[in-house]
Design a protein around this motif. Structure first.
Motif, PDB file in Angstrom:
ATOM      1  N   ALA A  31     102.256  28.834  67.867  1.00 50.76           N
ATOM      2  CA  ALA A  31     102.810  27.740  68.502  1.00 50.76           C
ATOM      3  C   ALA A  31     103.672  27.105  67.472  1.00 50.76           C
ATOM      4  N   SER A  32     103.954  27.814  66.336  1.00 51.56           N
ATOM      5  CA  SER A  32     104.858  27.142  65.264  1.00 51.56           C
ATOM      6  C   SER A  32     106.043  28.068  64.883  1.00 51.56           C
ATOM      7  N   ALA A  33     107.139  27.112  64.988  1.00 43.95           N
ATOM      8  CA  ALA A  33     108.294  27.924  64.383  1.00 43.95           C
ATOM      9  C   ALA A  33     108.026  27.836  62.933  1.00 43.95           C
ATOM     10  N   ALA A  49     115.974  31.307  56.206  1.00 40.70           N
ATOM     11  CA  ALA A  49     115.645  31.843  57.476  1.00 40.70           C
ATOM     12  C   ALA A  49     114.581  31.214  58.186  1.00 40.70           C
ATOM     13  N   SER A  50     114.546  31.490  59.595  1.00 44.86           N
ATOM     14  CA  SER A  50     113.761  30.712  60.502  1.00 44.86           C
ATOM     15  C   SER A  50     113.552  31.704  61.261  1.00 44.86           C
ATOM     16  N   ILE A  51     112.356  31.605  62.206  1.00 50.34           N
ATOM     17  CA  ILE A  51     111.945  32.491  63.332  1.00 50.34           C
ATOM     18  C   ILE A  51     111.244  31.485  64.079  1.00 50.34           C
ATOM     19  N   SER A  52     111.430  31.860  65.644  1.00 48.83           N
ATOM     20  CA  SER A  52     110.855  30.839  66.439  1.00 48.83           C
ATOM     21  C   SER A  52     109.374  31.380  66.809  1.00 48.83           C
ATOM     22  N   THR A  53     109.006  30.749  67.908  1.00 46.94           N
ATOM     23  CA  THR A  53     107.490  31.282  68.312  1.00 46.94           C
ATOM     24  C   THR A  53     107.704  32.421  68.848  1.00 46.94           C
ATOM     25  N   PHE A  94     110.269  28.631  49.324  1.00 43.67           N
ATOM     26  CA  PHE A  94     109.163  27.785  49.916  1.00 43.67           C
ATOM     27  C   PHE A  94     109.095  28.189  51.586  1.00 43.67           C
ATOM     28  N   CYS A  95     107.799  28.439  51.776  1.00 40.83           N
ATOM     29  CA  CYS A  95     107.595  28.344  53.282  1.00 40.83           C
ATOM     30  C   CYS A  95     107.425  27.160  53.931  1.00 40.83           C
ATOM     31  N   ASN A  96     107.757  26.851  55.170  1.00 41.13           N
ATOM     32  CA  ASN A  96     107.930  25.653  56.011  1.00 41.13           C
ATOM     33  C   ASN A  96     107.443  25.895  57.242  1.00 41.13           C
ATOM     34  N   GLY A  97     106.556  24.926  57.846  1.00 40.43           N
ATOM     35  CA  GLY A  97     106.438  24.842  59.291  1.00 40.43           C
ATOM     36  C   GLY A  97     105.193  23.484  59.774  1.00 40.43           C
ATOM     37  N   PRO A  98     105.230  23.502  60.599  1.00 41.70           N
ATOM     38  CA  PRO A  98     105.640  23.944  61.896  1.00 41.70           C
ATOM     39  C   PRO A  98     107.203  23.128  62.252  1.00 41.70           C
ATOM     40  N   GLY A  99     108.203  23.807  62.235  1.00 42.21           N
ATOM     41  CA  GLY A  99     109.467  23.426  62.500  1.00 42.21           C
ATOM     42  C   GLY A  99     109.878  23.267  63.955  1.00 42.21           C
ATOM     43  N   VAL A 100     110.870  22.718  64.269  1.00 44.55           N
ATOM     44  CA  VAL A 100     111.591  22.637  65.514  1.00 44.55           C
ATOM     45  C   VAL A 100     113.177  23.171  65.331  1.00 44.55           C
ATOM     46  N   TYR A 101     113.478  23.368  66.464  1.00 40.29           N
ATOM     47  CA  TYR A 101     114.785  24.028  66.744  1.00 40.29           C
ATOM     48  C   TYR A 101     115.529  22.651  67.310  1.00 40.29           C
ATOM     49  N   GLY A 103     119.380  22.116  68.597  1.00 41.27           N
ATOM     50  CA  GLY A 103     120.736  22.769  68.919  1.00 41.27           C
ATOM     51  C   GLY A 103     121.074  24.119  68.267  1.00 41.27           C
ATOM     52  N   GLY A 104     119.613  24.867  68.129  1.00 34.82           N
ATOM     53  CA  GLY A 104     119.778  26.100  67.734  1.00 34.82           C
ATOM     54  C   GLY A 104     119.310  26.173  66.130  1.00 34.82           C
ATOM     55  N   THR A 105     119.324  24.896  65.558  1.00 29.91           N
ATOM     56  CA  THR A 105     119.257  24.759  64.183  1.00 29.91           C
ATOM     57  C   THR A 105     117.737  24.540  63.745  1.00 29.91           C
ATOM     58  N   TYR A 106     117.206  25.265  62.876  1.00 35.78           N
ATOM     59  CA  TYR A 106     115.780  25.013  62.374  1.00 35.78           C
ATOM     60  C   TYR A 106     115.757  23.809  61.573  1.00 35.78           C
ATOM     61  N   LYS A 107     114.897  23.040  62.097  1.00 35.92           N
ATOM     62  CA  LYS A 107     114.673  21.365  61.390  1.00 35.92           C
ATOM     63  C   LYS A 107     113.194  21.432  60.848  1.00 35.92           C
ATOM     64  N   SER A 108     113.026  21.285  59.419  1.00 35.03           N
ATOM     65  CA  SER A 108     111.474  21.758  58.971  1.00 35.03           C
ATOM     66  C   SER A 108     110.683  20.837  59.263  1.00 35.03           C
ATOM     67  N   GLY A 109     109.314  21.157  59.070  1.00 35.91           N
ATOM     68  CA  GLY A 109     108.454  20.486  59.847  1.00 35.91           C
ATOM     69  C   GLY A 109     107.664  19.832  58.418  1.00 35.91           C
TER      70      GLY A 109
END
Length: 122
Positions: A31-33, A49-53, A94-101, A103-109
């Motif tokens: 459940a985590s981007a 880079a980012s990846i959605s759920t 660095f790896c990061n999560g869980p992020g949110v999108y 407007g289509g842009t990944y925002k760090s968690g």
């Protein structure tokens, strides 16, 4: 324990490849981007880079066609495949999560891994 643990960094010659892995624990990974960032000496941390759920991937223009992000929810792991590496790719990743999108842009968690050094020699 909530943590992200990166691995796979190292020293490689220009034109070579590396695959970074980020193992997540303590979060609902499916459940985590997730995102990969990098920071070179004297520079700001930048999103690579980012990846959605659902597995939809976004890659920065600077590495597009060379880097690929993927995820394996069964292993709670996100990967960054880096091909045709250049000297300018040298950085701590660095790896990061869980992020949110937004407007289509990944925002760090709020969770960051410890980072893994990638050094590309000429």
């Amino acid at each position: 324990q909530v943590q992200l643990v990166e691995s796979g960094g190292g020293l490689v010659q220009a034109g070579g490849s590396l695959r970074l892995s980020c193992a997540a624990s303590g979060i609902t990974f499916s459940a985590s981007a997730m995102g990969w960032f990098r920071q070179a000496p004297g520079k700001q941390r930048e999103l690579v880079a980012s990846i959605s759920t659902r597995g939809s991937a976004n890659v920065a223009d600077s590495v597009k066609a060379r880097f690929t992000i993927s995820r394996d929810n069964a292993k709670n792991t996100v990967y960054l495949q880096m091909n045709s590496l250049k000297v300018e790719d040298t950085a701590v990743y660095f790896c990061n999560g869980p992020g949110v999108y937004y407007g289509g842009t990944y925002k760090s968690g709020g969770i960051w891994g410890q980072g893994t050094q990638v050094t590309v020699s000429s």
